[in-house]
Design a protein around this motif. Structure first.
Motif, short mmCIF file in Angstrom:
data_model
loop_
_atom_site.label_atom_id
_atom_site.label_comp_id
_atom_site.label_asym_id
_atom_site.label_seq_id
_atom_site.Cartn_x
_atom_site.Cartn_y
_atom_site.Cartn_z
N ARG A 11 38.88 45.04 36.73
CA ARG A 11 38.94 43.65 36.28
C ARG A 11 40.09 42.89 36.95
N THR A 18 41.34 43.43 39.93
CA THR A 18 40.95 43.10 41.31
C THR A 18 40.02 41.90 41.34
N ASN A 19 39.09 41.83 40.41
CA ASN A 19 38.20 40.66 40.35
C ASN A 19 38.99 39.37 40.20
N ARG A 20 40.01 39.40 39.35
CA ARG A 20 40.83 38.20 39.14
C ARG A 20 41.53 37.80 40.44
N ASN A 44 40.61 38.59 43.51
CA ASN A 44 39.61 38.15 44.49
C ASN A 44 39.19 36.71 44.26
N ARG A 45 39.06 36.33 42.99
CA ARG A 45 38.67 34.94 42.69
C ARG A 45 39.74 33.96 43.17
N THR A 54 47.63 43.08 41.06
CA THR A 54 47.25 41.75 40.60
C THR A 54 48.41 41.09 39.87
N THR A 84 33.45 39.75 47.34
CA THR A 84 32.54 40.22 46.29
C THR A 84 33.34 40.84 45.15
N ASP A 85 32.74 40.86 43.96
CA ASP A 85 33.41 41.37 42.78
C ASP A 85 32.75 42.65 42.27
N GLU A 94 31.70 44.30 35.69
CA GLU A 94 32.62 44.65 34.63
C GLU A 94 31.88 45.12 33.38
N ARG A 149 30.02 48.41 44.42
CA ARG A 149 30.66 47.26 45.07
C ARG A 149 31.15 47.61 46.47
#
Length: 389
Positions: free
Chosen positions: A174, A176-178, A180-181, A214, A285-286, A289, A301
């Motif tokens: 999660r 990493t997704n933040r 990446n955004r 992050t 890419t994400d 979750e 992913r």
């Protein structure tokens, strides 16, 4: 406690252009002094989330200098990819500080040259080689890659005397997704005409974001966004409005091979998108979750990364379409390192796709880390820009 961002990187400041590597090194040194182990990596397929879930810090190992190639050629063939020769040269000359800080190395079988090079350096540090599936759309590939990720987790548990849990892995996924955004928001500032984000700033922020947690990266990236917003409001741009917009795709570029970006800029162009492992690719890419199996989500992913080692690499065509739609380049330049056969062969397919689907001029540049072809590249890029009228 978050790392003090002012000690790491001066965000969007021309005075510090080219200092990214030093500041990333400072970041890793500080973490290691605080007791965190370091895992060296060479490739974007190394699962950063598992490394961080194990309490370790990833370190991207040296691979982009021409000066370490001559000592490497005493062992390796001269007609091998410069990235591999440079990597090996750094090890045998003991000149890569990131390797010196690493307690272990996570390697992968993306190409034949790299996996044989790993055999030659396996006695320097504890090393785990991940067998990367290369038919990414097969269900067996996803299962096998998930198994490889579990094995690297076991290796890290044993090497660093830690314990991985699904909750920690999900937490890192999660996080990493933040990150990446935020990186994708930063890339949006390259989409304007002219852009307000330079390729050097994009490269340096991406390099730091790949390595930093992050927690440490978010303040840096948010500060960058604030600075870029001020540029927009003040009408500050990077490059002329009429400058040809360039999408650079192909092999990873860094260090001495950054000459490709510099030549494009010196020839009057502006690099609006860098589609490479050292550019945007890691952030586009994400992860899914909240699944029952976060390792399986990580495996899915990572297998979407459109490296030319994959076959059939249809995802690269899809990624190219997305980048062209988003950044509206006037030309596409495919930068291919000498003896990187998979990217070299695939360049023909990329050229046809770009020309036939998008009607955009295309140029393939084959190069290495030396400066012997600088003027030849410059002539070809200038001719390409002249052809735009």
């Amino acid at each position: 406690m978050p790392f003090n961002r002012t000690d790491v990187v001066h965000v969007i400041n021309d005075e510090f252009a080219g200092e990214a590597t030093k500041r990333v090194l400072q970041y890793i040194q500080t973490k290691r002094m605080a007791g965190r182990p370091v895992a060296g990596i060479y490739c974007g397929y190394a699962p950063m989330e598992i490394i961080r879930a194990a309490g370790a810090v990833p370190a991207i190992l040296c691979a982009f200098a021409n000066k370490t190639i001559p000592p490497a050629e005493a062992v390796l063939p001269a007609n091998l990819c410069p990235l591999i020769k440079s990597s090996y040269g750094f090890i045998i000359t003991d000149t890569c500080p990131f390797f010196g800080l690493s307690d272990a190395v996570i390697a992968e079988t993306t190409c034949d040259g790299k996996k044989k090079m790993f055999e030659l350096i396996s006695h320097y540090k504890p090393m785990h080689v991940m067998d990367l599936p290369q038919l990414p759309d097969e269900e067996e590939a996803r299962r096998n890659w998930a198994a490889m990720i579990r094995k690297v987790g076991s290796f890290l548990e044993k090497t660093f005397d830690c314990r991985l849990s699904d909750d920690r892995i999900e937490e890192e996924l999660r996080a990493t997704n933040r990150k990446n955004r935020l990186m994708r928001r930063i890339y949006d500032y390259s989409a304007g005409t002219p852009p307000v984000l330079s390729w050097e700033e994009s490269y340096e922020l991406g390099l730091f974001a790949q390595v930093a947690s992050t927690e440490d990266a978010v303040p840096v990236l948010e500060a960058a966004i604030n600075t870029l917003e001020k540029r927009v409001s003040q009408g500050i741009h990077c490059g002329r409005k009429e400058a040809p917009r360039v999408l650079v795709t192909g092999c990873p570029l860094g260090g001495d091979s950054l000459k490709v970006y510099r030549i494009i800029e010196e020839a009057g162009g502006v690099v609006t998108a860098m589609d490479a492992c050292t550019g945007m690719k890691a952030f586009m890419t994400d992860f899914e979750e909240g699944t029952d199996d976060p390792i399986a989500a990580i495996a899915r992913r990572y297998l979407t990364l459109p490296c030319s080692c994959m076959t059939p690499n249809l995802k690269r065509l899809e990624a190219t379409d997305g980048l062209i739609d988003r950044f509206r380049p006037d030309v596409v330049i495919d930068a291919v390192l000498h003896a990187c056969h998979s990217y070299n062969v695939e360049s023909f397919k990329i050229m046809n796709h770009v020309k036939e689907r998008h009607g955009i001029p295309f140029l393939k540049i084959e190069t290495d880390y030396s400066d012997g072809d600088t003027e030849q590249i410059r002539t070809r890029v200038e001719a390409l820009f002249d052809s735009l009228g």
